[in-house]
Motif scaffolding. Structure first.
Motif, PDB file in Angstrom:
ATOM      1  N   GLY A   1       1.127   2.060   5.031  1.00 42.26           N
ATOM      2  CA  GLY A   1       0.138   2.914   4.324  1.00 42.26           C
ATOM      3  C   GLY A   1       0.049   4.439   4.932  1.00 42.26           C
ATOM      4  O   GLY A   1       0.188   4.805   4.177  1.00 42.26           O
TER       5      GLY A   1
ATOM      6  N   PHE B   1       0.526  -1.504  -0.017  1.00 43.79           N
ATOM      7  CA  PHE B   1       0.318  -0.042   0.218  1.00 43.79           C
ATOM      8  C   PHE B   1       1.192   1.399   0.156  1.00 43.79           C
ATOM      9  O   PHE B   1       0.429   2.321  -0.238  1.00 43.79           O
ATOM     10  N   SER B   2       1.730   1.299   0.817  1.00 45.41           N
ATOM     11  CA  SER B   2       2.789   2.376   0.559  1.00 45.41           C
ATOM     12  C   SER B   2       3.418   2.860  -0.120  1.00 45.41           C
ATOM     13  O   SER B   2       3.193   3.410  -0.901  1.00 45.41           O
TER      14      SER B   2
END
Length: 193
Positions: free
Chosen positions: A131, A102-103
């Motif tokens: 994230g 996600f990050s």
């Protein structure tokens, strides 16, 4: 299973559903005031200022993320983004580790003022925590939805933190879905004013 068992299970879900703990800056709000603050944030940032509403989650929380991103887009015209495309996830997990799926997506896409809704039943998933960290670095607003233990790390990452006091995946995920749906309904009513 008999009627009493079924009533007990539904009763447990209803008790959990009606007793979330919503915090802003470590201050606990009542359920209705907390939902109102979430709706007001989305109205200000996403409706008025055309910022994005981004969702992240794993497993059942990913399903909630996808469904809610679609519902907010279709019903409110809000720019939404669920970061759970299988091709992206498998590529990024392979190249950078699952903790960064996600990050790595949020980093180039998020802009100041966007809102990230980070959903994790345990509040301990490294990919969700990373994230949220990147979203904070990008000056996004963060709404967290978690459960299980009240001291989970995700609950400390958001501007608004919605915690479900249960260790049942079913109860936590069902509650998260319904809370998102409540926010959506309130947002639709607010837009129609």
């Amino acid at each position: 299973m008999n009627k009493t068992d079924i009533e007990a299970r539904f009763g447990g879900l209803i008790r959990v559903l009606m007793t979330p703990r919503i915090t802003i800056d470590k201050k606990e709000l009542d359920f209705f005031n907390g939902l109102e603050r979430i709706v007001n944030l989305i109205v200000e940032q996403c409706v008025k200022n055309r910022k994005k509403l981004m969702f992240i989650g794993n497993g059942g929380s990913a399903a909630i993320s996808s469904h809610q991103a679609l519902d907010f887009f279709l019903n409110c015209g809000v720019k939404t983004m669920p970061f759970n495309d299988p091709c992206f996830l498998t590529c990024l997990a392979n190249d950078f580790g699952f903790e960064n799926v996600f990050s790595k997506q949020i980093l180039p896409i998020a802009e100041k003022g966007d809102i990230l809704v980070a959903i994790s039943s345990s509040g301990r998933s490294p990919d969700i925590l990373n994230g949220a960290k990147v979203a904070r670095e990008k000056n996004c607003h963060i709404i967290t939805m978690s459960g299980f233990k009240p001291n989970n790390p995700l609950r400390k990452k958001g501007d608004i933190n919605l915690y479900v006091d249960s260790e049942s995946y079913r109860f936590v995920e069902a509650s998260h879905y319904l809370y998102c749906d409540f926010v959506l309904e309130l947002l639709i009513a607010e837009i129609k004013k």
